[in-house]
Design an enzyme around this catalytic site. Sequence first.
Site, PDB file in Angstrom:
ATOM      1  N   GLU A   1      -4.780  -6.157  14.826  1.00 44.43           N
ATOM      2  CA  GLU A   1      -4.295  -4.849  14.367  1.00 44.43           C
ATOM      3  C   GLU A   1      -5.458  -3.848  14.376  1.00 44.43           C
ATOM      4  OE1 GLU A   1      -0.728  -4.236  11.449  1.00 44.43           O
ATOM      5  OE2 GLU A   1      -2.520  -3.931  10.257  1.00 44.43           O
TER       6      GLU A   1
ATOM      7  N   LYS B   1       0.837  -1.202   0.000  1.00 45.66           N
ATOM      8  CA  LYS B   1       0.000   0.000   0.000  1.00 45.66           C
ATOM      9  C   LYS B   1       0.874   1.256   0.000  1.00 45.66           C
ATOM     10  CE  LYS B   1      -3.541   2.393   2.638  1.00 45.66           C
ATOM     11  NZ  LYS B   1      -4.504   2.382   3.727  1.00 45.66           N
TER      12      LYS B   1
ATOM     13  N   GLU C   1      10.502  -4.791   4.430  1.00 48.41           N
ATOM     14  CA  GLU C   1      10.551  -6.197   4.014  1.00 48.41           C
ATOM     15  C   GLU C   1      10.254  -6.347   2.523  1.00 48.41           C
ATOM     16  OE1 GLU C   1       8.919  -4.920   6.528  1.00 48.41           O
ATOM     17  OE2 GLU C   1       9.036  -6.184   8.316  1.00 48.41           O
TER      18      GLU C   1
ATOM     19  N   LYS D   1       9.495  -0.113  14.155  1.00 46.40           N
ATOM     20  CA  LYS D   1      10.086   0.269  12.855  1.00 46.40           C
ATOM     21  C   LYS D   1      11.105   1.389  13.060  1.00 46.40           C
ATOM     22  CE  LYS D   1       5.964  -0.745  10.066  1.00 46.40           C
ATOM     23  NZ  LYS D   1       4.884  -0.173   9.265  1.00 46.40           N
TER      24      LYS D   1
ATOM     25  N   GLY E   1      -4.899  -1.701   4.845  1.00 40.98           N
ATOM     26  CA  GLY E   1      -4.068  -2.828   4.412  1.00 40.98           C
ATOM     27  C   GLY E   1      -4.711  -4.171   4.700  1.00 40.98           C
TER      28      GLY E   1
HETATM   29  O1  F6P Z   1       3.335  -2.611   9.738  1.00 39.69           O
HETATM   30  C1  F6P Z   1       1.993  -2.933   9.619  1.00 39.69           C
HETATM   31  C2  F6P Z   1       1.483  -2.658   8.241  1.00 39.69           C
HETATM   32  O2  F6P Z   1       1.437  -1.294   7.989  1.00 39.69           O
HETATM   33  C3  F6P Z   1       0.113  -3.291   8.015  1.00 39.69           C
HETATM   34  O3  F6P Z   1      -0.916  -2.512   8.477  1.00 39.69           O
HETATM   35  C4  F6P Z   1       0.121  -3.483   6.528  1.00 39.69           C
HETATM   36  O4  F6P Z   1      -0.857  -4.403   6.120  1.00 39.69           O
HETATM   37  C5  F6P Z   1       1.535  -3.988   6.329  1.00 39.69           C
HETATM   38  O5  F6P Z   1       2.308  -3.258   7.257  1.00 39.69           O
HETATM   39  C6  F6P Z   1       2.087  -3.819   4.947  1.00 39.69           C
HETATM   40  O6  F6P Z   1       2.073  -2.492   4.534  1.00 39.69           O
HETATM   41  P1  F6P Z   1       2.235  -2.099   3.023  1.00 39.69           P
HETATM   42  O7  F6P Z   1       1.121  -2.712   2.261  1.00 39.69           O
HETATM   43  O8  F6P Z   1       2.177  -0.600   3.002  1.00 39.69           O
HETATM   44  O9  F6P Z   1       3.575  -2.611   2.556  1.00 39.69           O
END
Ligand code: F6P
Length: 550
Positions: free
Chosen positions: A353, A206, A212, A512, A267
């Site tokens: 969450e 998102k 990661e 984070k 998300g």
């Molecule tokens: O760290 C939690 C989070 O923000 C979740 O809410 C989300 O689903 C996930 O990380 C992945 O985020 P993104 O889709 O922005 O990579």
Amino acid sequence: MTPLKQLPAWKVLEQHFKTMRTFDMRTAFREDAHRFDQLSLRCGNLLLDYSKNRITAETMAHLMQLARESDLESTRNAMFSGERINFTERRAVLHVALRAPTRPRLMVEGVDVEHEVALVLKRMQHFVESIHNGSWRGHSGKPIRDVVNIGIGGSDLGPAMVCAALDHHALESVRVHFVSNLDPAHLATTLKHLDPETTLFIVASKTFTTLETLANANSAKAWLLAALRAPAAVARHFVALSTNTEAVEAFGIDPDNMFIFWDWVGGRYSLWSAIGLSIALQIGWGNFQALLAGAHAMDVHFKEAPLEANMPVILGMLGIWYANFWGTDTHGIFPYDQRLRLLVPFLQQLDMESNGKNVNRANHMVNYNTGPIVWGAPGTNGQHAFFELIHQGTRLIPTDFLMAAVNQTPLADQHEWLLANCMAQSEALLKGKPRGVIEAELISQGMSREAARALAPHKVFPGNRPSNTLLYQKLDPHTLGMLLALYEHKIFVQGVVWQINSFDQWGVELGKQLAPPIRAALSSVRAVGEHDGSTQGLIADIRRRRGLST
Ligand code: F6P
């Protein structure tokens, strides 16, 4: 806003709970032949049996009154009409609009929701079909055989769970894989058997800033380029799903290969959006639409059914009853359906969450428990692992059992045994087994009276332990859509009653922020002094093992 504990219905429930402390479901079933009929509900092919709970009709009436006094109905309508109910991020919450066949004309944050959603769905359909019919080719001209979705959290758990659940609807032409973990082993083991010439990567994020996902996407790009030796190959082997066009471009993916979604899709609620691309690639466009239609059917039910006959409301309010009056901390989920093996991790994010919050809408700390710890495993595996604690442990654990009436994998009579085991567990939780019966059994088996008396307490099942059962016809895309939307709305109901924001996730931020300086301290001579004593000790030990000065 009246604080939750000061609502009249809460006070009534506190009094009612005192009369329910000694409530025995076994007596209730004996005295009321219609208990199952009164405490069960159908919606489409779903049957919810909630009769095995420590409730009476009066309990349910008080719980529904609490829902009303919590403004559940108006908050639900606010969500469906695109109001910014995610008040800490000032965002609308409109995943329901993604699965509505005809969307209301809604302008949200400058976006014509109906028009934009339809546009993205059209592009997704075209792309999915071009992969399936082979008109989309890899850089060297070969058709795509493997698709690797790189994402984490909501950009992984939803699609991965649905792909596992609907594997029996998978098309032959492509195989879909999921890589989420920062641990390089995850990507490396996935790529081991794949051919760069026929592999497509979907980078799903998102924000497109997630450590990661970007790390894995960069490694995947390096793997591809090492084999195909042409930067132009990226355009044929990488697509992105995101709200962040700039970051997608900066990564090197052409915006033409990007499928967008919007800030008003959380998300963990995003599998219905472009994030579902891997699902559509696995099961085909028609089945993806059936999944959306199932979720929409549950949306309509949630929006229109009276609270007393509303499945998500009933499940949500039962959870409130146990968490806030009986003091339970956890909720067990046991799908007796191997295809739902990833449902628990998905629901863990969806629930924890969303409702793992301690500050209410008035910006004050709450003085009651909010979201439960969600856990579980598919049956019958759980029976041979942790069910001991549910039956004989000291804690009360509300549970959901899920099972399909129809067998889709005809292998001897295994499905019959699966169903029998599922119902045997909820029956055992309800009925229990008293000491007298056990003693008599032991004596009839030849044990001395004295030995039987000593052993019997260890074999007692206290019983009177609650469970819900969700029975569905068979796990198909439409039914799965209904089930997932059911849990989404259950969680919504609870968030409203607890007066929290179910749609932000600030609690994931601190870790984070702390990771980069720790990362630097691991490999450089950067001082470790800014960390607490324990973290300092751990960093120092790792540095010592690497022969670095501490
Ligand atoms: O760290 C939690 C989070 O923000 C979740 O809410 C989300 O689903 C996930 O990380 C992945 O985020 P993104 O889709 O922005 O990579």
